[in-house]
Design a protein around this motif. Sequence first.
Motif, PDB file in Angstrom:
ATOM      1  N   VAL A  11       0.853  -1.184   0.000  1.00  0.00           N
ATOM      2  CA  VAL A  11       0.000   0.000   0.000  1.00  0.00           C
ATOM      3  C   VAL A  11       0.891   1.237   0.000  1.00  0.00           C
ATOM      4  N   THR A  12       0.785   2.007  -1.048  1.00  0.00           N
ATOM      5  CA  THR A  12       1.534   3.249  -1.270  1.00  0.00           C
ATOM      6  C   THR A  12       3.040   3.102  -0.994  1.00  0.00           C
ATOM      7  N   PRO A  13       3.698   2.167  -1.683  1.00  0.00           N
ATOM      8  CA  PRO A  13       5.142   2.011  -1.465  1.00  0.00           C
ATOM      9  C   PRO A  13       5.902   3.267  -1.866  1.00  0.00           C
ATOM     10  N   GLU A  14       6.999   3.539  -1.144  1.00  0.00           N
ATOM     11  CA  GLU A  14       7.753   4.774  -1.367  1.00  0.00           C
ATOM     12  C   GLU A  14       9.129   4.566  -1.984  1.00  0.00           C
ATOM     13  N   ILE A  15       9.714   3.401  -1.780  1.00  0.00           N
ATOM     14  CA  ILE A  15      11.105   3.187  -2.178  1.00  0.00           C
ATOM     15  C   ILE A  15      11.167   2.136  -3.287  1.00  0.00           C
ATOM     16  N   VAL A 104      -0.506  -7.974   3.484  1.00  0.00           N
ATOM     17  CA  VAL A 104      -0.599  -6.537   3.229  1.00  0.00           C
ATOM     18  C   VAL A 104       0.431  -5.765   4.050  1.00  0.00           C
ATOM     19  N   PHE A 105       1.216  -4.929   3.342  1.00  0.00           N
ATOM     20  CA  PHE A 105       2.265  -4.123   3.958  1.00  0.00           C
ATOM     21  C   PHE A 105       2.066  -2.660   3.590  1.00  0.00           C
ATOM     22  N   GLY A 106       2.376  -1.770   4.525  1.00  0.00           N
ATOM     23  CA  GLY A 106       2.244  -0.342   4.286  1.00  0.00           C
ATOM     24  C   GLY A 106       3.521   0.277   3.760  1.00  0.00           C
ATOM     25  N   CYS A 107       3.490   1.588   3.617  1.00  0.00           N
ATOM     26  CA  CYS A 107       4.661   2.295   3.096  1.00  0.00           C
ATOM     27  C   CYS A 107       5.770   2.349   4.147  1.00  0.00           C
ATOM     28  N   GLU A 108       6.964   2.599   3.663  1.00  0.00           N
ATOM     29  CA  GLU A 108       8.150   2.545   4.504  1.00  0.00           C
ATOM     30  C   GLU A 108       8.157   3.573   5.631  1.00  0.00           C
ATOM     31  N   SER A 109       7.654   4.771   5.392  1.00  0.00           N
ATOM     32  CA  SER A 109       7.760   5.824   6.408  1.00  0.00           C
ATOM     33  C   SER A 109       6.625   5.839   7.426  1.00  0.00           C
ATOM     34  N   ALA A 110       5.454   5.346   7.039  1.00  0.00           N
ATOM     35  CA  ALA A 110       4.297   5.492   7.922  1.00  0.00           C
ATOM     36  C   ALA A 110       3.523   4.202   8.168  1.00  0.00           C
ATOM     37  N   GLY A 111       3.857   3.127   7.492  1.00  0.00           N
ATOM     38  CA  GLY A 111       3.102   1.889   7.657  1.00  0.00           C
ATOM     39  C   GLY A 111       1.750   1.980   6.989  1.00  0.00           C
TER      40      GLY A 111
END
Length: 157
Positions: A11-15, A104-111
């Motif tokens: 969910v909304t990956p950043e890296i 299900v995994f969240g984004c790196e900075s905020a989960g």
Amino acid sequence: MSNPSMKVVLVTPEIPFNTGAIGRTCVALDLELILIKPYGFSLDEKSVRRAGTDYWKHVHLSEYESWQSFLDARKPPRDGLYFFEEHGAQSVFDPVYQPDAYLVFGCESAGLPATILNDMDDRVFSLPMRNPLVRSLNLANVATAVVYQAMRTQLGG
């Protein structure tokens, strides 16, 4: 090895390097990778190639504009959703994962956003960390550890 139909959802990956590495794991294990927008990078081959190497073209990839569009399209059963957060009350080692699980995994900075986790306390799991000096683990490492643990439960230990 059996052919599980588990899916990895970011969910909304950043890296891009994490997404590429997770994509490579999905190719290795013949799992679908589902990405929920927005991304913190461009999803062209160049931005994920370093970690995904030349495997990215083989990723079974699905994309959704939002969490709600994912839910509307896939209609995953509640007990097929497994959310992973560093503060999850249950260990990743506790459940026997369903063969068609959505990991299900969240984004790196905020989960994961609170709106996704609302009323899902019984579906949130964490990967244990023994040393309190470590605040969090790399997303690609956690996703790989979780996928192998989930598959292990399907293969009977």
